[in-house]
Design a protein around this motif. Structure first.
Motif, mmCIF file in Angstrom:
data_model
loop_
_atom_site.group_PDB
_atom_site.id
_atom_site.type_symbol
_atom_site.label_atom_id
_atom_site.label_comp_id
_atom_site.label_asym_id
_atom_site.label_seq_id
_atom_site.Cartn_x
_atom_site.Cartn_y
_atom_site.Cartn_z
ATOM 1 N N GLY A 28 0.850 -1.179 0.000
ATOM 2 C CA GLY A 28 0.000 0.000 0.000
ATOM 3 C C GLY A 28 0.888 1.230 0.000
ATOM 4 N N HIS A 29 0.367 2.317 0.456
ATOM 5 C CA HIS A 29 1.044 3.598 0.625
ATOM 6 C C HIS A 29 1.056 4.435 -0.655
ATOM 7 C CE1 HIS A 29 3.233 6.659 2.642
ATOM 8 N NE2 HIS A 29 4.238 6.593 1.792
ATOM 9 N N THR A 30 1.298 3.871 -1.806
ATOM 10 C CA THR A 30 1.189 4.619 -3.068
ATOM 11 C C THR A 30 -0.147 4.226 -3.675
ATOM 12 O OG1 THR A 30 3.577 4.521 -3.395
ATOM 13 C CG2 THR A 30 2.233 5.045 -5.318
ATOM 14 N N ASN A 31 -1.133 5.121 -3.548
ATOM 15 C CA ASN A 31 -2.478 4.700 -3.948
ATOM 16 C C ASN A 31 -2.654 4.677 -5.461
ATOM 17 O OD1 ASN A 31 -4.160 7.078 -4.890
ATOM 18 N ND2 ASN A 31 -3.461 7.884 -2.926
ATOM 19 N N THR A 32 -3.525 3.789 -5.893
ATOM 20 C CA THR A 32 -3.755 3.539 -7.315
ATOM 21 C C THR A 32 -4.445 4.708 -8.014
ATOM 22 O OG1 THR A 32 -5.862 2.418 -6.875
ATOM 23 C CG2 THR A 32 -3.879 1.046 -6.935
ATOM 24 N N MET A 33 -4.974 5.651 -7.246
ATOM 25 C CA MET A 33 -5.600 6.836 -7.833
ATOM 26 C C MET A 33 -4.568 7.634 -8.634
ATOM 27 S SD MET A 33 -8.765 6.657 -6.731
ATOM 28 C CE MET A 33 -9.501 8.273 -6.635
ATOM 29 N N LYS A 34 -3.298 7.435 -8.328
ATOM 30 C CA LYS A 34 -2.216 8.096 -9.066
ATOM 31 C C LYS A 34 -2.281 7.730 -10.552
ATOM 32 C CE LYS A 34 2.783 8.559 -8.994
ATOM 33 N NZ LYS A 34 4.003 8.316 -8.259
ATOM 34 N N TRP A 35 -2.803 6.539 -10.853
ATOM 35 C CA TRP A 35 -2.952 6.084 -12.226
ATOM 36 C C TRP A 35 -4.396 6.200 -12.709
ATOM 37 C CZ3 TRP A 35 0.139 3.552 -8.645
ATOM 38 C CH2 TRP A 35 1.502 3.622 -8.912
ATOM 39 N N GLY A 36 -5.240 6.902 -11.938
ATOM 40 C CA GLY A 36 -6.623 7.128 -12.334
ATOM 41 C C GLY A 36 -7.518 5.915 -12.202
ATOM 42 N N ILE A 37 -7.171 4.998 -11.299
ATOM 43 C CA ILE A 37 -7.979 3.784 -11.103
ATOM 44 C C ILE A 37 -8.223 3.593 -9.609
ATOM 45 C CG2 ILE A 37 -5.961 2.266 -11.079
ATOM 46 C CD1 ILE A 37 -7.726 0.194 -12.552
ATOM 47 N N ASP A 38 -9.427 3.137 -9.272
ATOM 48 C CA ASP A 38 -9.759 2.920 -7.862
ATOM 49 C C ASP A 38 -9.851 1.432 -7.515
ATOM 50 O OD1 ASP A 38 -12.122 2.222 -9.095
ATOM 51 O OD2 ASP A 38 -13.389 3.570 -7.927
ATOM 52 N N LYS A 39 -9.191 0.605 -8.300
ATOM 53 C CA LYS A 39 -9.144 -0.847 -8.062
ATOM 54 C C LYS A 39 -7.707 -1.234 -7.740
ATOM 55 C CE LYS A 39 -13.365 -1.753 -9.922
ATOM 56 N NZ LYS A 39 -14.059 -0.597 -9.415
ATOM 57 N N PRO A 40 -7.498 -2.389 -7.072
ATOM 58 C CA PRO A 40 -6.128 -2.849 -6.823
ATOM 59 C C PRO A 40 -5.378 -3.058 -8.145
ATOM 60 C CG PRO A 40 -7.678 -4.100 -5.493
ATOM 61 C CD PRO A 40 -8.486 -3.287 -6.456
ATOM 62 N N LEU A 41 -4.089 -2.815 -8.124
ATOM 63 C CA LEU A 41 -3.243 -3.033 -9.301
ATOM 64 C C LEU A 41 -2.256 -4.151 -9.016
ATOM 65 C CD1 LEU A 41 -2.405 0.617 -10.420
ATOM 66 C CD2 LEU A 41 -3.909 -1.018 -11.548
ATOM 67 N N LYS A 42 -1.928 -4.920 -10.056
ATOM 68 C CA LYS A 42 -0.978 -6.028 -9.935
ATOM 69 C C LYS A 42 0.180 -5.781 -10.891
ATOM 70 C CE LYS A 42 -0.644 -11.001 -10.494
ATOM 71 N NZ LYS A 42 -0.312 -11.572 -11.771
#
Length: 73
Positions: A28-42
């Protein structure tokens, strides 16, 4: 190569080679909203579950065995 670089390239690339005793890593800590998505990223074998719950995004939980996740509204 760091997680952010791998995430930009492709989510199905090879797992990180430095970690061999774990099948998956959850961060965590770097949230996925940085890439414009509100879902988990893999990226490789690393899952980023920070979906911006404290910054207007969603709170996410994941079943680490099935990789199914649930989010707040």
């Amino acid at each position: 190569m760091n997680w952010q670089t791998k995430a930009k390239l492709n989510s199905d690339i090879e797992p990180f080679g430095i970690v061999t005793k774990f099948n998956n890593i959850f961060i965590g800590h770097t949230n996925t909203m940085k890439w414009g998505i509100d879902k988990p990223l893999k990226a490789g074998n690393i899952y980023n579950l920070d979906t911006g719950g404290s910054k207007g995004g969603k709170l996410t939980i994941m079943d680490v065995d099935s990789k199914c996740f649930w989010q707040s509204d």
